[in-house]
Design an enzyme around this catalytic site. Structure first.
Site, PDB file in Angstrom:
ATOM      1  N   TRP A 166       0.849  -1.192   0.000  1.00 40.95           N
ATOM      2  CA  TRP A 166       0.000   0.000   0.000  1.00 40.95           C
ATOM      3  C   TRP A 166       0.886   1.244   0.000  1.00 40.95           C
ATOM      4  CZ3 TRP A 166      -5.337   0.844   0.154  1.00 40.95           C
ATOM      5  CH2 TRP A 166      -6.119  -0.315   0.168  1.00 40.95           C
TER       6      TRP A 166
ATOM      7  N   HIS B 270      -0.637  -6.086   5.918  1.00 37.02           N
ATOM      8  CA  HIS B 270      -1.582  -6.053   4.804  1.00 37.02           C
ATOM      9  C   HIS B 270      -0.885  -6.122   3.441  1.00 37.02           C
ATOM     10  CE1 HIS B 270      -4.874  -5.345   7.599  1.00 37.02           C
ATOM     11  NE2 HIS B 270      -3.993  -4.609   8.258  1.00 37.02           N
TER      12      HIS B 270
ATOM     13  N   HIS C   9      -3.729 -11.875   2.693  1.00 35.48           N
ATOM     14  CA  HIS C   9      -3.866 -11.647   4.129  1.00 35.48           C
ATOM     15  C   HIS C   9      -5.337 -11.596   4.545  1.00 35.48           C
ATOM     16  CE1 HIS C   9      -4.320  -7.619   2.392  1.00 35.48           C
ATOM     17  NE2 HIS C   9      -5.050  -7.326   3.469  1.00 35.48           N
TER      18      HIS C   9
ATOM     19  N   ASP D   8      -8.097  -9.651   7.315  1.00 36.16           N
ATOM     20  CA  ASP D   8      -8.305  -8.472   8.159  1.00 36.16           C
ATOM     21  C   ASP D   8      -9.022  -8.888   9.436  1.00 36.16           C
ATOM     22  OD1 ASP D   8      -7.227  -6.868   6.223  1.00 36.16           O
ATOM     23  OD2 ASP D   8      -9.132  -5.971   5.591  1.00 36.16           O
TER      24      ASP D   8
ATOM     25  N   HIS E 126      -8.526  -3.680  12.628  1.00 42.93           N
ATOM     26  CA  HIS E 126      -7.940  -2.941  11.502  1.00 42.93           C
ATOM     27  C   HIS E 126      -8.688  -1.630  11.249  1.00 42.93           C
ATOM     28  CE1 HIS E 126      -5.990  -2.126   7.762  1.00 42.93           C
ATOM     29  NE2 HIS E 126      -6.964  -2.525   6.981  1.00 42.93           N
TER      30      HIS E 126
ATOM     31  N   HIS F 194     -16.037  -3.104   4.785  1.00 39.69           N
ATOM     32  CA  HIS F 194     -15.367  -3.723   5.933  1.00 39.69           C
ATOM     33  C   HIS F 194     -16.295  -3.758   7.150  1.00 39.69           C
ATOM     34  CE1 HIS F 194     -11.536  -3.023   3.764  1.00 39.69           C
ATOM     35  NE2 HIS F 194     -11.000  -3.903   4.595  1.00 39.69           N
TER      36      HIS F 194
ATOM     37  N   GLU G 222      -8.102 -11.092   1.615  1.00 37.19           N
ATOM     38  CA  GLU G 222      -7.775 -10.210   0.491  1.00 37.19           C
ATOM     39  C   GLU G 222      -6.509 -10.652  -0.237  1.00 37.19           C
ATOM     40  OE1 GLU G 222      -9.754  -6.112   2.313  1.00 37.19           O
ATOM     41  OE2 GLU G 222      -7.698  -6.643   2.872  1.00 37.19           O
TER      42      GLU G 222
END
Length: 209
Positions: free
Chosen positions: A20, A50, A54, A56, A60, A161, A173
């Site tokens: 990210w 992340h 992975h 969540d 998070h 989410h 994800e």
């Protein structure tokens, strides 16, 4: 009868993998070599939770949410169905209504929108918040996507989410699905036993049922 082979649906973790923007880059190095130790190589790993494939945890996106070790690990092991939802900008109840999902507990969505693990996408197909109640009505407890997030990349509200976990649906994800066909599989995508973490890398694998 020959047992079906396990198929890896994880992004390989290496120093070229995308992260990210602004997050911790992935790094692996041998910090203590066999030449120096006299017996072993010892590696050092630095990464964001992340990065790559992975899960969540609610922590998070919710300071009061459950952390990884609080999650039910049974959710990450068991029968799963892969369906194709390519060429869509977003996915919600309307896009899934015509799929047969009765009896499905784990659903993996192939969007085929971005297959380059070493390049972070500019835009992704995302899940709309109305998908959560629909999946819950079907009895689905885990949703997996082949992109870095279930929400738009620049979104701050993270409606998908929040709604997914509100309805008891766990999030997986960055799975890799372009090399597998639609259908029913056994899934294993276990998180690490990280006590205080907001997510965890996983080695996700499937085999046909």
């Amino acid at each position: 009868m020959k047992t079906s082979q396990w198929i890896d649906i994880s992004q390989p973790l290496n120093n070229d993998i995308a992260t990210w923007p602004g997050d911790t880059p992935f790094s692996y190095e041998v910090s203590w070599s066999k030449e120096n130790s006299g017996s072993v190589n010892v590696g050092k790993l630095t990464m964001s939770i992340h990065t790559g494939t992975h899960i969540d945890a609610p922590f998070h996106f919710d300071n009061d949410g459950k952390k990884v070790l609080d999650l039910d690990i049974q959710v990450y092991v068991g029968p799963a169905r892969i369906i194709d939802v390519s060429n869509l900008e977003s996915i919600g109840k309307k896009e899934l209504e015509n799929f047969h999902l009765e009896g499905v507990e784990r659903l993996l969505l192939r969007t085929s929108s971005h297959g380059k693990a070493n390049e972070f996408p500019d835009v992704i197909p995302h899940l709309r918040a109305d998908i959560a109640a629909f999946l819950s009505e079907k009895g689905i407890r885990l949703i997996g996507v082949d992109v870095p997030s279930v929400d738009p990349l620049d979104d701050k509200e993270l409606a998908a989410h929040h709604q997914l976990f509100k309805h008891g649906i766990h999030i997986l994800e960055n799975v890799v699905l372009d090399h597998v066909v639609d259908g029913d599989y056994e899934l294993i995508a276990l998180p690490l036993a990280l006590t205080d973490a907001d997510g965890s890398p996983v080695r996700a694998v499937i085999r046909p049922i």
